[in-house]
Design a protein around this motif. Structure first.
Motif, PDB file in Angstrom:
ATOM      1  N   GLU A 172       0.837  -1.196   0.000  1.00  0.00           N
ATOM      2  CA  GLU A 172       0.000   0.000   0.000  1.00  0.00           C
ATOM      3  C   GLU A 172       0.874   1.248   0.000  1.00  0.00           C
ATOM      4  O   GLU A 172       1.875   1.319   0.717  1.00  0.00           O
ATOM      5  N   SER A 173       0.478   2.239  -0.773  1.00  0.00           N
ATOM      6  CA  SER A 173       1.305   3.427  -0.970  1.00  0.00           C
ATOM      7  C   SER A 173       1.529   4.232   0.305  1.00  0.00           C
ATOM      8  O   SER A 173       2.566   4.894   0.454  1.00  0.00           O
ATOM      9  N   LEU A 174       0.583   4.191   1.240  1.00  0.00           N
ATOM     10  CA  LEU A 174       0.690   4.987   2.463  1.00  0.00           C
ATOM     11  C   LEU A 174       1.145   4.167   3.673  1.00  0.00           C
ATOM     12  O   LEU A 174       1.195   4.673   4.793  1.00  0.00           O
ATOM     13  N   HIS A 220      -5.469   6.955   9.407  1.00  0.00           N
ATOM     14  CA  HIS A 220      -6.293   7.274   8.231  1.00  0.00           C
ATOM     15  C   HIS A 220      -5.596   8.309   7.354  1.00  0.00           C
ATOM     16  O   HIS A 220      -6.099   9.421   7.147  1.00  0.00           O
ATOM     17  N   GLU A 222      -5.403   8.389   4.312  1.00  0.00           N
ATOM     18  CA  GLU A 222      -6.106   8.601   3.041  1.00  0.00           C
ATOM     19  C   GLU A 222      -6.941   9.884   3.057  1.00  0.00           C
ATOM     20  O   GLU A 222      -7.316  10.401   1.997  1.00  0.00           O
ATOM     21  N   ILE A 223      -7.270  10.370   4.254  1.00  0.00           N
ATOM     22  CA  ILE A 223      -8.107  11.563   4.365  1.00  0.00           C
ATOM     23  C   ILE A 223      -7.319  12.680   5.054  1.00  0.00           C
ATOM     24  O   ILE A 223      -6.268  12.443   5.641  1.00  0.00           O
ATOM     25  N   THR A 256     -12.090   0.957   5.521  1.00  0.00           N
ATOM     26  CA  THR A 256     -11.564   2.106   6.237  1.00  0.00           C
ATOM     27  C   THR A 256     -12.402   3.335   5.911  1.00  0.00           C
ATOM     28  O   THR A 256     -13.476   3.218   5.299  1.00  0.00           O
ATOM     29  N   VAL A 258     -12.962   7.015   3.993  1.00  0.00           N
ATOM     30  CA  VAL A 258     -12.559   7.798   2.827  1.00  0.00           C
ATOM     31  C   VAL A 258     -13.309   9.132   2.863  1.00  0.00           C
ATOM     32  O   VAL A 258     -14.354   9.257   3.526  1.00  0.00           O
ATOM     33  N   GLU A 259     -12.779  10.115   2.183  1.00  0.00           N
ATOM     34  CA  GLU A 259     -13.455  11.408   2.132  1.00  0.00           C
ATOM     35  C   GLU A 259     -14.723  11.303   1.287  1.00  0.00           C
ATOM     36  O   GLU A 259     -14.735  10.640   0.239  1.00  0.00           O
ATOM     37  N   ILE A 272     -11.495  -0.523  -0.049  1.00  0.00           N
ATOM     38  CA  ILE A 272     -10.477  -0.179  -1.023  1.00  0.00           C
ATOM     39  C   ILE A 272      -9.737  -1.450  -1.451  1.00  0.00           C
ATOM     40  O   ILE A 272      -9.347  -2.258  -0.611  1.00  0.00           O
TER      41      ILE A 272
END
Length: 280
Positions: A172-174, A220, A222-223, A256, A258-259, A272
């Protein structure tokens, strides 16, 4: 009286001899000389790990007394007098691995079994079954050789256990890395520096990784930080639902936050798509 007594003693002696004979047969062990692996690869660490694993597996089999000759090629000692002479041949080719197990009986019967693997880790996972298979062929007096190709087919990898999953995973990128421990626990290390404790369960080819402990805004990435701080308090634990596709890969979904501009809180739960790869 004397005759009856002698007959009774004779019966006892015969019975004892029969018991001793049966005991010897029960605990008889076949002697094995375990010779050096024939290699065709520059990855000596990998070869040594495979050789040591085969040797350990051999020692754990009932009915075999194994002598360690891993420093001696079979060609230097072909007539050692043992019941079985054993050695492996491992070579690296075309990005995969070819492993041949050789078992030579005292009578000169030479059996070999070759299997090819897309991943080195599959050699380790297959070690016990391939070893038992060639020994069963020796015991049955088989004379043919076997060749099996075990490449990744894209189908679920059903042999996953906490033992085989243990290690470091990425994808995962993050997330910097995911560390899975043999006891069913682990850690998710995010690239922002935070660390999350997780629990890991396995059922067949299905692997579930779930956040343990209190939620944190850092879990989190991603947001936005502002939304994460507000939502983290009531957020459901992050959960990965994965399927093993090989010994070193899993794919599935991550549940998870997400915005979501249409949500009053600015976030919503979503799944995701993710894919993890084990570091070798």
């Amino acid at each position: 009286m004397i005759m009856n007594s002698m007959k009774g003693r004779t019966r006892i002696i015969i019975l004892m001899l029969l018991l001793i004979s049966a005991s010897n047969a029960l605990f008889a062990q076949r002697t094995v000389d375990f010779f050096a692996t024939v290699i065709s690869s520059s990855d000596t660490n990998t070869i040594k790990m495979s050789t040591d694993l085969y040797f350990t597996q051999f020692q754990g089999l009932d009915g075999y007394l194994v002598t360690d000759r891993r420093d001696t090629p079979y060609s230097e000692m072909p007539n050692s007098g043992c019941d079985i002479a054993f050695y492996a041949e491992i070579q690296e080719s075309d990005g995969g691995w070819s492993c041949t197990l050789n078992a030579i009986s005292k009578k000169g019967q030479h059996l070999s079994e070759t299997r090819t693997y897309a991943s080195y880790y599959k050699i380790l996972l297959d070690a016990k079954s391939s070893l038992e298979n060639i020994l069963n062929n020796v015991a049955s007096g088989a004379t043919s050789t076997a060749e099996t190709e075990t490449q990744d087919s894209g189908e679920p990898y059903t042999e996953a256990t906490l033992e085989t999953l243990a290690g470091t995973w990425t994808g995962e990128s993050l997330i910097d890395k995911v560390i899975i421990l043999r006891g069913g626990n682990g850690f998710v290390i995010f690239k922002n520096g935070s660390s999350m404790n997780v629990g890991v369960t396995v059922k067949g080819s299905n692997v579930t990784v779930v956040q343990k402990g209190r939620s944190n805004a850092s879990f989190h990435p991603e947001i936005s930080r502002e939304l994460a701080v507000k939502a983290a308090t009531d957020a459901e634990p992050i959960k990965w639902t994965l399927t093993t596709t090989s010994a070193v890969s899993m794919k599935g979904t991550k549940s998870t936050l997400v915005e979501d501009e249409q949500s009053s809180t600015g976030v919503s739960s979503a799944s995701i798509d993710v894919e993890w790869t084990k570091q070798q």
